[in-house]
Write an enzyme that holds these catalytic residues in place. Structure first.
Site, PDB file in Angstrom:
ATOM      1  N   ALA A  68     -10.587   6.204   6.314  1.00  0.00           N
ATOM      2  CA  ALA A  68     -11.959   6.074   5.845  1.00  0.00           C
ATOM      3  C   ALA A  68     -12.396   4.618   6.023  1.00  0.00           C
ATOM      4  CB  ALA A  68     -12.033   6.474   4.375  1.00  0.00           C
ATOM      5  N   GLY A 111      -7.536   8.650   6.012  1.00  0.00           N
ATOM      6  CA  GLY A 111      -8.460   9.718   6.386  1.00  0.00           C
ATOM      7  C   GLY A 111      -8.234  10.211   7.810  1.00  0.00           C
ATOM      8  N   GLU A 114      -5.589  12.674   7.535  1.00  0.00           N
ATOM      9  CA  GLU A 114      -6.176  13.829   6.832  1.00  0.00           C
ATOM     10  C   GLU A 114      -7.085  14.626   7.770  1.00  0.00           C
ATOM     11  OE1 GLU A 114      -7.470  11.088   3.721  1.00  0.00           O
ATOM     12  OE2 GLU A 114      -6.545  12.413   2.246  1.00  0.00           O
ATOM     13  N   GLU A 134      -2.953   4.751   1.535  1.00  0.00           N
ATOM     14  CA  GLU A 134      -3.997   4.427   0.550  1.00  0.00           C
ATOM     15  C   GLU A 134      -3.468   3.687  -0.662  1.00  0.00           C
ATOM     16  OE1 GLU A 134      -3.667   7.316   2.115  1.00  0.00           O
ATOM     17  OE2 GLU A 134      -5.612   8.125   2.696  1.00  0.00           O
TER      18      GLU A 134
HETATM   19  N1  CO8 Z   1     -11.903   0.784   7.690  1.00  0.00           N
HETATM   20  C1  CO8 Z   1     -12.683  -0.184   8.181  1.00  0.00           C
HETATM   21  N2  CO8 Z   1     -12.290  -1.032   9.176  1.00  0.00           N
HETATM   22  C2  CO8 Z   1     -11.051  -0.875   9.669  1.00  0.00           C
HETATM   23  C3  CO8 Z   1     -10.179   0.131   9.205  1.00  0.00           C
HETATM   24  C4  CO8 Z   1     -10.651   0.988   8.167  1.00  0.00           C
HETATM   25  N3  CO8 Z   1      -9.909   1.992   7.669  1.00  0.00           N
HETATM   26  N4  CO8 Z   1      -9.003   0.036   9.881  1.00  0.00           N
HETATM   27  C5  CO8 Z   1      -9.160  -0.972  10.762  1.00  0.00           C
HETATM   28  N5  CO8 Z   1     -10.378  -1.533  10.636  1.00  0.00           N
HETATM   29  C6  CO8 Z   1     -10.940  -2.646  11.402  1.00  0.00           C
HETATM   30  C7  CO8 Z   1     -10.347  -3.986  10.983  1.00  0.00           C
HETATM   31  O1  CO8 Z   1     -10.987  -4.489   9.846  1.00  0.00           O
HETATM   32  C8  CO8 Z   1     -10.586  -4.806  12.230  1.00  0.00           C
HETATM   33  O2  CO8 Z   1     -11.941  -5.198  12.242  1.00  0.00           O
HETATM   34  P1  CO8 Z   1     -12.311  -6.731  12.652  1.00  0.00           P
HETATM   35  O3  CO8 Z   1     -11.864  -6.867  14.090  1.00  0.00           O
HETATM   36  O4  CO8 Z   1     -13.805  -6.780  12.487  1.00  0.00           O
HETATM   37  O5  CO8 Z   1     -11.540  -7.602  11.725  1.00  0.00           O
HETATM   38  C9  CO8 Z   1     -10.422  -3.816  13.360  1.00  0.00           C
HETATM   39  O6  CO8 Z   1     -10.566  -2.515  12.768  1.00  0.00           O
HETATM   40  C10 CO8 Z   1      -9.039  -3.862  13.997  1.00  0.00           C
HETATM   41  O7  CO8 Z   1      -8.060  -3.726  12.967  1.00  0.00           O
HETATM   42  P2  CO8 Z   1      -6.890  -4.823  12.720  1.00  0.00           P
HETATM   43  O8  CO8 Z   1      -7.316  -6.185  13.160  1.00  0.00           O
HETATM   44  O9  CO8 Z   1      -6.440  -4.665  11.303  1.00  0.00           O
HETATM   45  O10 CO8 Z   1      -5.799  -4.266  13.750  1.00  0.00           O
HETATM   46  P3  CO8 Z   1      -4.205  -4.421  13.631  1.00  0.00           P
HETATM   47  O11 CO8 Z   1      -3.671  -3.951  14.926  1.00  0.00           O
HETATM   48  O12 CO8 Z   1      -3.841  -5.769  13.141  1.00  0.00           O
HETATM   49  O13 CO8 Z   1      -3.780  -3.381  12.455  1.00  0.00           O
HETATM   50  C11 CO8 Z   1      -3.816  -1.269  11.297  1.00  0.00           C
HETATM   51  C12 CO8 Z   1      -3.979  -1.999  12.654  1.00  0.00           C
HETATM   52  C13 CO8 Z   1      -2.381  -1.372  10.811  1.00  0.00           C
HETATM   53  C14 CO8 Z   1      -4.196   0.204  11.523  1.00  0.00           C
HETATM   54  C15 CO8 Z   1      -4.782  -1.901  10.249  1.00  0.00           C
HETATM   55  O14 CO8 Z   1      -6.086  -1.972  10.819  1.00  0.00           O
HETATM   56  C16 CO8 Z   1      -4.888  -1.129   8.956  1.00  0.00           C
HETATM   57  O15 CO8 Z   1      -3.994  -1.194   8.131  1.00  0.00           O
HETATM   58  N6  CO8 Z   1      -6.025  -0.441   8.764  1.00  0.00           N
HETATM   59  C17 CO8 Z   1      -6.301   0.282   7.506  1.00  0.00           C
HETATM   60  C18 CO8 Z   1      -5.452   1.528   7.379  1.00  0.00           C
HETATM   61  C19 CO8 Z   1      -5.708   2.163   6.043  1.00  0.00           C
HETATM   62  O16 CO8 Z   1      -5.430   1.625   5.002  1.00  0.00           O
HETATM   63  N7  CO8 Z   1      -6.290   3.362   6.070  1.00  0.00           N
HETATM   64  C20 CO8 Z   1      -6.612   4.088   4.862  1.00  0.00           C
HETATM   65  C21 CO8 Z   1      -8.032   3.841   4.507  1.00  0.00           C
HETATM   66  S1  CO8 Z   1      -8.446   4.548   2.926  1.00  0.00           S
HETATM   67  C22 CO8 Z   1      -8.669   6.184   3.251  1.00  0.00           C
HETATM   68  O17 CO8 Z   1      -8.610   6.632   4.371  1.00  0.00           O
HETATM   69  C23 CO8 Z   1      -8.924   7.027   2.062  1.00  0.00           C
HETATM   70  C24 CO8 Z   1      -9.624   8.309   2.437  1.00  0.00           C
HETATM   71  C25 CO8 Z   1     -10.068   9.041   1.258  1.00  0.00           C
HETATM   72  C26 CO8 Z   1     -11.416   8.636   0.796  1.00  0.00           C
HETATM   73  C27 CO8 Z   1     -12.032   9.786   0.099  1.00  0.00           C
HETATM   74  C28 CO8 Z   1     -12.889   9.346  -1.022  1.00  0.00           C
HETATM   75  C29 CO8 Z   1     -13.233  10.506  -1.932  1.00  0.00           C
END
Ligand code: CO8
Length: 260
Positions: A68, A111, A114, A134
């Site tokens: 998400a 997500g 999911e 998460e």
């Molecule tokens: N949301 C927003 N932006 C994101 C996300 C995300 N989930 N994942 C990556 N990005 C963005 C980064 O911020 C970055 O943007 P910028 O270049 O502007 O800084 C760009 O994508 C590239 O990402 P990274 O620089 O972090 O790339 P890396 O290769 O260093 O790392 C990873 C890759 C490991 C995948 C890392 O990006 C990461 O950990 N991302 C988040 C993963 C995560 O925690 N996902 C779970 C999100 S929460 C969720 O899904 C809950 C769902 C349920 C909600 C329901 C509510 C009722």
């Protein structure tokens, strides 16, 4: 297909198969509310189209989807989340009856994992990485992760994934039962298209019934599930496709299904 221009997805049709490509590669296809809305808007009308036999959902760049959209959610309050019933729209995606194939390369986290599990089959490239991280953000999976992952891989492995936030590679995901097949990354699109075409070539009423019956297995007891299956099996004998399928077998030719 409708003519709407989408900002976060691309929609392509090849005969009876519709492919949606998540198209926010700069943010690893983070699943914003806009993306959710566009995906449902694109697919819902096609779900009722007898000319469409399967859907493919795939990512772009380094990810299927990295979860998400954290930026969108970060500052929201509990009251706002509840008032909007945030992400309830994903239920509309899960409820689409046309078989959905997730074609996963790279990250399928939160997500994203999911979303893959909302699909009926998951075909993974050997580069795929699955996880429910998460807990590291101070929350829990919120679009089905605690429920679907547990049903697919069992409580032991689901607890491991969800409580530690660790990831699984494609091979482990296939062994665990999260993934239907794993293929080399350069064969992912081709293999997915082949599976999508195969499903789409079958009798659509039979495919819809089969999918519903398998889903029933996840939601009900054995006795009710077996009865549901038998009743649906009986009902399919009202279809011309049943007559055609069995006649074609006896005449040693390919069936020509009409979806009737
Ligand atoms: N949301 C927003 N932006 C994101 C996300 C995300 N989930 N994942 C990556 N990005 C963005 C980064 O911020 C970055 O943007 P910028 O270049 O502007 O800084 C760009 O994508 C590239 O990402 P990274 O620089 O972090 O790339 P890396 O290769 O260093 O790392 C990873 C890759 C490991 C995948 C890392 O990006 C990461 O950990 N991302 C988040 C993963 C995560 O925690 N996902 C779970 C999100 S929460 C969720 O899904 C809950 C769902 C349920 C909600 C329901 C509510 C009722």
């Amino acid at each position: 297909m409708n003519d709407r221009q989408y900002r976060t997805i691309r929609v392509d049709r090849d005969d009876r198969v519709v492919t949606v490509t998540l198209d926010r590669p700069a943010v690893l296809n983070a699943l914003s509310s806009e993306l959710m809305g566009e995906l449902v808007d694109a697919l819902q009308p096609l779900d009722r189209d007898p000319g469409i036999g399967s859907f493919v959902v795939t990512g772009s760049g380094r990810a299927f989807a990295a979860g998400a959209d954290i930026t969108e959610m970060a500052s929201r309050t509990a009251v706002e989340m509840a008032a909007d019933d945030y992400f309830a729209g994903w239920e509309a995606f899960a409820a689409l009856r046309t078989p959905k194939i997730a074609s996963v390369a790279g990250y399928a986290l939160g997500g994203g994992c999911e979303l893959a599990m909302m699909c009926d089959l998951v075909i993974a490239a050997d580069t795929a990485v699955f996880g429910q991280p998460e807990v590291r953000l101070g929350v829990i999976p919120g679009i089905g992760g605690t429920q679907r992952l547990t049903r697919l891989v069992g409580a032991a492995r689901a607890m491991d994934m969800i409580l530690t936030g660790r990831t699984m590679d494609a091979a482990e995901a296939e062994r665990a039962g999260l993934v239907s097949r794993t293929v080399p990354a350069d064969r992912l699109a081709e293999e997915t298209a082949e599976v999508a075409r195969t499903i789409a070539a079958h009798s659509k009423p039979a495919v819809l019934a089969a999918r519903e019956a398998v889903q029933r297995a996840l939601e009900t007891g054995l006795r009710d599930g077996l009865l549901f299956e038998r009743r649906v099996f009986h009902a399919l004998f009202a279809n011309r496709d049943q007559k055609e399928g069995m006649q074609a077998f006896m005449e040693k030719r390919d069936p020509v299904f009409t979806g009737r």
